[in-house]
Design a protein around this motif. Sequence first.
Motif, PDB file in Angstrom:
ATOM      1  N   MET A   1       0.688  -1.163  -0.042  1.00 45.95           N
ATOM      2  CA  MET A   1       0.041   0.158   0.001  1.00 45.95           C
ATOM      3  C   MET A   1       0.791   1.210   0.080  1.00 45.95           C
ATOM      4  SD  MET A   1      -2.870   1.082   2.800  1.00 45.95           S
ATOM      5  CE  MET A   1      -3.560  -0.648   2.742  1.00 45.95           C
ATOM      6  N   ASP A   2       0.358   2.067  -0.895  1.00 46.01           N
ATOM      7  CA  ASP A   2       1.366   3.413  -0.833  1.00 46.01           C
ATOM      8  C   ASP A   2       0.879   4.334  -0.095  1.00 46.01           C
ATOM      9  OD1 ASP A   2       2.663   5.570  -1.516  1.00 46.01           O
ATOM     10  OD2 ASP A   2       2.459   5.520  -3.720  1.00 46.01           O
ATOM     11  N   THR A   3       1.144   4.398   1.272  1.00 50.13           N
ATOM     12  CA  THR A   3       0.648   5.387   2.248  1.00 50.13           C
ATOM     13  C   THR A   3       1.014   6.737   1.648  1.00 50.13           C
ATOM     14  OG1 THR A   3       1.365   3.661   3.797  1.00 50.13           O
ATOM     15  CG2 THR A   3       0.665   5.850   4.736  1.00 50.13           C
ATOM     16  N   THR A   4       1.908   7.221   1.475  1.00 47.20           N
ATOM     17  CA  THR A   4       1.984   8.563   0.921  1.00 47.20           C
ATOM     18  C   THR A   4       0.989   8.920  -0.095  1.00 47.20           C
ATOM     19  OG1 THR A   4       4.641   8.441   1.340  1.00 47.20           O
ATOM     20  CG2 THR A   4       3.587  10.331  -0.163  1.00 47.20           C
ATOM     21  N   ALA A   5       0.770   8.134  -0.949  1.00 42.32           N
ATOM     22  CA  ALA A   5      -0.328   8.430  -2.032  1.00 42.32           C
ATOM     23  C   ALA A   5      -1.723   8.602  -1.334  1.00 42.32           C
ATOM     24  CB  ALA A   5      -0.404   7.378  -3.283  1.00 42.32           C
ATOM     25  N   THR A   6      -2.033   7.715  -0.335  1.00 46.88           N
ATOM     26  CA  THR A   6      -3.103   7.780   0.352  1.00 46.88           C
ATOM     27  C   THR A   6      -3.369   9.176   1.173  1.00 46.88           C
ATOM     28  OG1 THR A   6      -3.196   5.536   0.847  1.00 46.88           O
ATOM     29  CG2 THR A   6      -4.557   6.745   2.232  1.00 46.88           C
ATOM     30  N   ILE A   7      -2.198   9.622   1.779  1.00 47.21           N
ATOM     31  CA  ILE A   7      -2.150  10.852   2.526  1.00 47.21           C
ATOM     32  C   ILE A   7      -2.439  12.174   1.481  1.00 47.21           C
ATOM     33  CG2 ILE A   7      -1.060  12.506   3.956  1.00 47.21           C
ATOM     34  CD1 ILE A   7      -2.593   9.878   4.924  1.00 47.21           C
ATOM     35  N   ASP A   8      -1.749  11.997   0.335  1.00 52.37           N
ATOM     36  CA  ASP A   8      -1.804  13.200  -0.662  1.00 52.37           C
ATOM     37  C   ASP A   8      -3.353  13.137  -1.424  1.00 52.37           C
ATOM     38  OD1 ASP A   8       0.750  13.636  -0.510  1.00 52.37           O
ATOM     39  OD2 ASP A   8       1.497  12.425  -2.134  1.00 52.37           O
ATOM     40  N   ARG A   9      -3.871  11.902  -1.599  1.00 50.26           N
ATOM     41  CA  ARG A   9      -5.293  12.102  -1.958  1.00 50.26           C
ATOM     42  C   ARG A   9      -6.384  12.700  -0.785  1.00 50.26           C
ATOM     43  NH1 ARG A   9      -4.029   6.970  -3.789  1.00 50.26           N
ATOM     44  NH2 ARG A   9      -5.378   6.014  -1.990  1.00 50.26           N
ATOM     45  N   TYR A  10      -5.917  12.463   0.476  1.00 48.76           N
ATOM     46  CA  TYR A  10      -6.690  13.077   1.531  1.00 48.76           C
ATOM     47  C   TYR A  10      -6.311  14.499   1.493  1.00 48.76           C
ATOM     48  CZ  TYR A  10      -7.181  14.403   6.475  1.00 48.76           C
ATOM     49  OH  TYR A  10      -7.545  14.875   7.834  1.00 48.76           O
ATOM     50  N   LEU A  11      -5.232  15.067   1.236  1.00 44.20           N
ATOM     51  CA  LEU A  11      -4.893  16.711   1.321  1.00 44.20           C
ATOM     52  C   LEU A  11      -5.489  17.106   0.059  1.00 44.20           C
ATOM     53  CD1 LEU A  11      -1.145  16.179   2.903  1.00 44.20           C
ATOM     54  CD2 LEU A  11      -3.455  17.316   4.093  1.00 44.20           C
ATOM     55  N   ALA A  12      -5.410  16.269  -1.171  1.00 45.79           N
ATOM     56  CA  ALA A  12      -6.153  16.894  -2.311  1.00 45.79           C
ATOM     57  C   ALA A  12      -7.528  17.305  -2.105  1.00 45.79           C
ATOM     58  CB  ALA A  12      -5.837  16.003  -3.445  1.00 45.79           C
ATOM     59  N   ALA A  13      -8.336  16.433  -1.476  1.00 46.95           N
ATOM     60  CA  ALA A  13      -9.615  16.552  -0.806  1.00 46.95           C
ATOM     61  C   ALA A  13      -9.827  17.775  -0.111  1.00 46.95           C
ATOM     62  CB  ALA A  13     -10.217  15.454  -0.289  1.00 46.95           C
ATOM     63  N   TRP A  14      -8.906  18.235   0.876  1.00 50.89           N
ATOM     64  CA  TRP A  14      -9.038  19.332   1.570  1.00 50.89           C
ATOM     65  C   TRP A  14      -8.848  20.793   0.763  1.00 50.89           C
ATOM     66  CZ3 TRP A  14     -10.736  20.160   6.353  1.00 50.89           C
ATOM     67  CH2 TRP A  14     -11.065  19.112   7.110  1.00 50.89           C
ATOM     68  N   ASN A  15      -7.769  20.490  -0.482  1.00 51.14           N
ATOM     69  CA  ASN A  15      -7.612  21.568  -1.327  1.00 51.14           C
ATOM     70  C   ASN A  15      -8.522  21.807  -2.503  1.00 51.14           C
ATOM     71  OD1 ASN A  15      -5.301  22.374   0.225  1.00 51.14           O
ATOM     72  ND2 ASN A  15      -3.982  20.942  -0.779  1.00 51.14           N
ATOM     73  N   ALA A  16      -9.389  20.840  -2.736  1.00 51.32           N
ATOM     74  CA  ALA A  16     -10.285  20.897  -3.769  1.00 51.32           C
ATOM     75  C   ALA A  16     -11.456  21.970  -3.686  1.00 51.32           C
ATOM     76  CB  ALA A  16     -10.800  19.631  -4.209  1.00 51.32           C
ATOM     77  N   THR A  17     -11.377  23.221  -4.286  1.00 49.49           N
ATOM     78  CA  THR A  17     -12.207  24.257  -3.999  1.00 49.49           C
ATOM     79  C   THR A  17     -13.388  24.108  -4.946  1.00 49.49           C
ATOM     80  OG1 THR A  17     -11.111  25.873  -5.334  1.00 49.49           O
ATOM     81  CG2 THR A  17     -10.723  25.690  -2.967  1.00 49.49           C
ATOM     82  N   ASP A  18     -13.260  23.485  -6.035  1.00 42.55           N
ATOM     83  CA  ASP A  18     -14.743  23.361  -6.883  1.00 42.55           C
ATOM     84  C   ASP A  18     -15.333  22.354  -6.191  1.00 42.55           C
ATOM     85  OD1 ASP A  18     -16.008  23.739  -9.526  1.00 42.55           O
ATOM     86  OD2 ASP A  18     -15.432  21.502  -9.506  1.00 42.55           O
ATOM     87  N   PRO A  19     -16.779  22.598  -6.199  1.00 44.70           N
ATOM     88  CA  PRO A  19     -17.534  21.467  -5.497  1.00 44.70           C
ATOM     89  C   PRO A  19     -17.429  20.126  -6.060  1.00 44.70           C
ATOM     90  CG  PRO A  19     -18.687  23.675  -5.383  1.00 44.70           C
ATOM     91  CD  PRO A  19     -17.511  23.976  -6.000  1.00 44.70           C
ATOM     92  N   ALA A  20     -17.601  20.248  -7.193  1.00 43.11           N
ATOM     93  CA  ALA A  20     -17.747  18.791  -8.048  1.00 43.11           C
ATOM     94  C   ALA A  20     -16.340  18.224  -7.917  1.00 43.11           C
ATOM     95  CB  ALA A  20     -18.072  18.993  -9.479  1.00 43.11           C
ATOM     96  N   ALA A  21     -15.348  18.915  -8.009  1.00 41.20           N
ATOM     97  CA  ALA A  21     -14.090  18.397  -7.922  1.00 41.20           C
ATOM     98  C   ALA A  21     -13.761  17.739  -6.560  1.00 41.20           C
ATOM     99  CB  ALA A  21     -12.883  19.223  -8.352  1.00 41.20           C
ATOM    100  N   ARG A  22     -14.294  18.544  -5.628  1.00 38.47           N
ATOM    101  CA  ARG A  22     -14.137  18.282  -4.171  1.00 38.47           C
ATOM    102  C   ARG A  22     -14.781  17.057  -3.637  1.00 38.47           C
ATOM    103  NH1 ARG A  22     -15.473  22.831  -1.788  1.00 38.47           N
ATOM    104  NH2 ARG A  22     -17.634  22.195  -1.368  1.00 38.47           N
ATOM    105  N   ARG A  23     -15.931  16.781  -4.480  1.00 37.62           N
ATOM    106  CA  ARG A  23     -16.965  15.668  -4.139  1.00 37.62           C
ATOM    107  C   ARG A  23     -16.044  14.273  -4.714  1.00 37.62           C
ATOM    108  NH1 ARG A  23     -20.934  19.041  -4.689  1.00 37.62           N
ATOM    109  NH2 ARG A  23     -21.289  18.890  -6.924  1.00 37.62           N
TER     110      ARG A  23
END
Length: 119
Positions: A1-23
């Motif tokens: 499992m690539d833990t760094t990629a998992t956390i990067d996806r998590y932070l990307a969700a917090w940074n996604a400001t467009d509502p559709a992209a955030r969802r």
Amino acid sequence: MDTTATIDRYLAAWNATDPAARRDAIAAAFTPDARYVDPLADVAGHDGVDALIAGAQQQFAGLEFTRGELLDAHHDVVRFTWHLGPAGAEPVVVGFDVAEIADDGRLARVHGFLDKVPS
């Protein structure tokens, strides 16, 4: 499992400001029944996480989440630090999260702690 990629996806969700992209980012980072708990919030599911992130983005407009110095994992558990602040500048908020990773690599539970907050 690539833990760094998992956390990067998590932070990307917090940074996604467009509502559709955030969802979409939330669906990529969290299981459908995920639970997120910190000193200020206790939410569940994609809708709960989405509302929480949208509120944080409104409160901290223009700031971005980045990985901190610590990222450590074993079995299905990861702990990591994160920063929230202007790009390339001193963070305004620093946190420490412990999360449970589901078999599909998405986060099932996140327990957040705030180490540095604005006064």
